[in-house]
Design an enzyme around this catalytic site. Structure first.
Site, short mmCIF file in Angstrom:
data_model
loop_
_atom_site.label_atom_id
_atom_site.label_comp_id
_atom_site.label_asym_id
_atom_site.label_seq_id
_atom_site.Cartn_x
_atom_site.Cartn_y
_atom_site.Cartn_z
N ASP A 298 0.75 -1.69 0.13
CA ASP A 298 0.03 0.25 -0.36
C ASP A 298 0.94 1.34 0.08
OD1 ASP A 298 -2.64 -1.66 0.74
OD2 ASP A 298 -1.04 -2.12 2.33
N HIS B 298 -4.91 -2.75 6.42
CA HIS B 298 -4.73 -3.56 5.01
C HIS B 298 -5.72 -4.00 4.81
CE1 HIS B 298 -3.19 -4.98 1.72
NE2 HIS B 298 -3.39 -6.46 1.05
P1 NAX Z 1 -1.92 -18.29 -3.94
O1 NAX Z 1 -3.80 -18.45 -4.17
O2 NAX Z 1 -1.31 -18.49 -5.48
O3 NAX Z 1 -1.20 -19.17 -3.75
C1 NAX Z 1 -1.50 -19.00 -2.01
C2 NAX Z 1 -0.50 -20.77 -1.28
O4 NAX Z 1 -0.82 -20.87 0.03
C3 NAX Z 1 -0.73 -21.81 -2.11
O5 NAX Z 1 -0.13 -22.17 -2.84
C4 NAX Z 1 -1.12 -22.26 -0.96
O6 NAX Z 1 -1.57 -24.03 -0.86
C5 NAX Z 1 -0.83 -21.99 -0.11
N1 NAX Z 1 -1.41 -22.26 1.68
C6 NAX Z 1 -2.91 -22.24 1.97
N2 NAX Z 1 -3.06 -22.47 2.94
C7 NAX Z 1 -1.25 -22.89 3.59
C8 NAX Z 1 -1.17 -23.08 5.10
N3 NAX Z 1 -1.75 -23.21 5.70
N4 NAX Z 1 0.39 -23.44 4.95
C9 NAX Z 1 1.32 -23.00 3.99
N5 NAX Z 1 0.88 -22.57 2.40
C10 NAX Z 1 -0.57 -23.24 2.25
O7 NAX Z 1 -2.04 -16.96 -3.64
P2 NAX Z 1 -1.39 -15.69 -3.28
O8 NAX Z 1 -1.68 -14.93 -4.40
O9 NAX Z 1 0.44 -15.85 -3.91
O10 NAX Z 1 -1.72 -15.16 -2.18
C11 NAX Z 1 -1.09 -15.13 -0.76
C12 NAX Z 1 -2.00 -13.85 0.34
O11 NAX Z 1 -0.95 -12.60 0.05
C13 NAX Z 1 -3.40 -14.06 -0.10
O12 NAX Z 1 -3.76 -14.16 0.82
C14 NAX Z 1 -3.69 -12.62 -0.36
O13 NAX Z 1 -5.09 -12.12 0.09
C15 NAX Z 1 -3.05 -11.94 0.35
N6 NAX Z 1 -2.13 -10.82 -0.50
C16 NAX Z 1 -1.52 -9.68 0.81
C17 NAX Z 1 -1.50 -8.56 -0.05
C18 NAX Z 1 -1.04 -7.84 1.03
O14 NAX Z 1 -0.43 -6.54 0.39
N7 NAX Z 1 -0.68 -8.20 2.21
C19 NAX Z 1 -1.72 -8.45 -1.40
C20 NAX Z 1 -0.98 -9.31 -2.35
C21 NAX Z 1 -2.34 -10.13 -1.68
O15 NAX Z 1 -3.48 -10.40 -2.18
#
Ligand code: NAX
Length: 328
Positions: free
Chosen positions: A159, A187
């Protein structure tokens, strides 16, 4: 050369993980002199894809990579971790209420907090990226009573970076000439990007905030809703920019923020600026000697006060909800 730093990345097979790991491995997060041992933590269904990512990391022959492990058990995943990037989270599914989302993520961040408590290195630093990032960080911190709470942070650097570029474009100056901007609060869409203390091309940020129409109808909503705009344009959520922000956050935490500037991070509140103690809220922060400190003494205008209170109120509600669920 120094001994390798153990870096654990959860959600390693996801899109942010894919954008993040190569940059950590190349030295952009901890510097070109610091070797890293990477631990990729996934759920069992994600292990095969994480193995593919590890194969590609091997194929880069990064000189700083001292080893790569792929695991699906948090206890093993965080054992000895110096830096933990908690990226994997449960996304909001169709028909899911906020309470359901918090509960589902509690099922991830509570055991991860416990595993960090049990086995991480004494100097562990945790960055939560997975949403809802602030409250997920609160859950993890609350379940790691032996780790100082200031080691748990939530990412608002994306952000912050988004706001820097919007301001630079508006003022017609390079991004490097925008300083002392702040993201306050959660966030989420309630976050408040604050320009009142900024310096833009050597001039006070208030020259921009005087244009209230731009501030309220353009700048603030553009920054706060940027994630949705990226999804709309790309058909997928921010990945490379999120990974870049995670690199920036940990880099500055470990190596320090530049003199005369600050950045934004979700850190545990000590009550500064009226933010209830214990909430993980975004603040203006500097990092010195490897620890974040909240920048003190900023005068908060009435306009800012209302916006900060609204976002912090949302964090307070989230904390009440996860308390009720027994997660904190
Ligand atoms: P993806 O869905 O591409 O990848 C998430 C991965 O996490 C998957 O491979 C899944 O198998 C794995 N996973 C799920 N539960 C797990 C666990 N208990 N232990 C280990 N791995 C686990 O998501 P992606 O685009 O990479 O985003 C990841 C997260 O970042 C989401 O929650 C998203 O909302 C968040 N974000 C946060 C941002 C921020 O500024 N703080 C911005 C970007 C993003 O939106």
């Amino acid at each position: 050369m120094t001994s390798p730093v153990n870096v654990t990345v959860t959600g390693a097979a996801g899109q942010i993980g894919y954008a993040l790991l190569f940059r950590i491995a190349s030295g952009q997060m901890l510097g070109p002199e610091t070797p890293v041992r990477l631990r990729l933590l996934e759920i069992p269904q994600g292990v095969k894809a994480a193995e593919g990512t590890a194969m590609e990391l091997d194929d880069c022959a990064f000189p700083l990579v001292a080893g790569i492990d792929i695991v699906d058990d948090p206890t093993v995943g965080f054992d000895g971790a110096n830096v933990a990037l908690l990226v994997g989270a449960r996304p909001r599914g169709p028909g899911m209420e906020r309470g359901d989302l918090l509960e589902a993520n509690g099922g991830i961040f509570k055991p991860q907090g416990q595993a960090i408590n049990a086995g991480a290195a004494d100097d562990v630093r945790v960055l939560v990226v997975g949403n809802p990032a602030n409250t997920n960080a609160l859950i993890a911190a609350s379940n790691a009573p032996d780790v100082p709470t200031d080691r748990f942070t939530a990412m608002t650097r994306l952000d912050h970076n988004r706001a820097l570029t919007q301001v630079a474009k508006k003022a017609g100056v390079p991004v490097s000439e925008v300083r002392r901007l702040t993201i306050w609060g959660n966030h989420s869409a309630t976050q408040y990007p604050d320009l009142f203390h900024a310096e833009v091309g050597g001039r006070p940020g208030t020259e921009l905030t005087d244009d209230r129409a731009w501030l309220e109808q353009d700048f603030i909503p553009t920054v706060a809703k940027r994630g949705a705009a990226i999804i709309d344009a790309r058909g997928a959520s921010s990945a490379a920019s999120a990974a870049n922000a995670a690199i920036d956050h940990v880099h500055d935490w470990v190596l320090g923020t530049p003199e005369g500037d600050w950045t934004s991070a979700g850190v545990v509140s000590d009550g500064s600026y009226g933010v209830p103690e214990g909430l993980i809220s975004s603040f203006p922060v500097v990092s010195q000697n490897g620890a974040w400190e909240i920048v003190q003494g900023l005068e908060i205008s009435d306009f800012s006060r209302g916006r900060i209170d609204a976002s912090v109120g949302e964090l307070d509600d989230e904390r009440a909800a996860v308390r009720q669920l027994g997660l904190v």
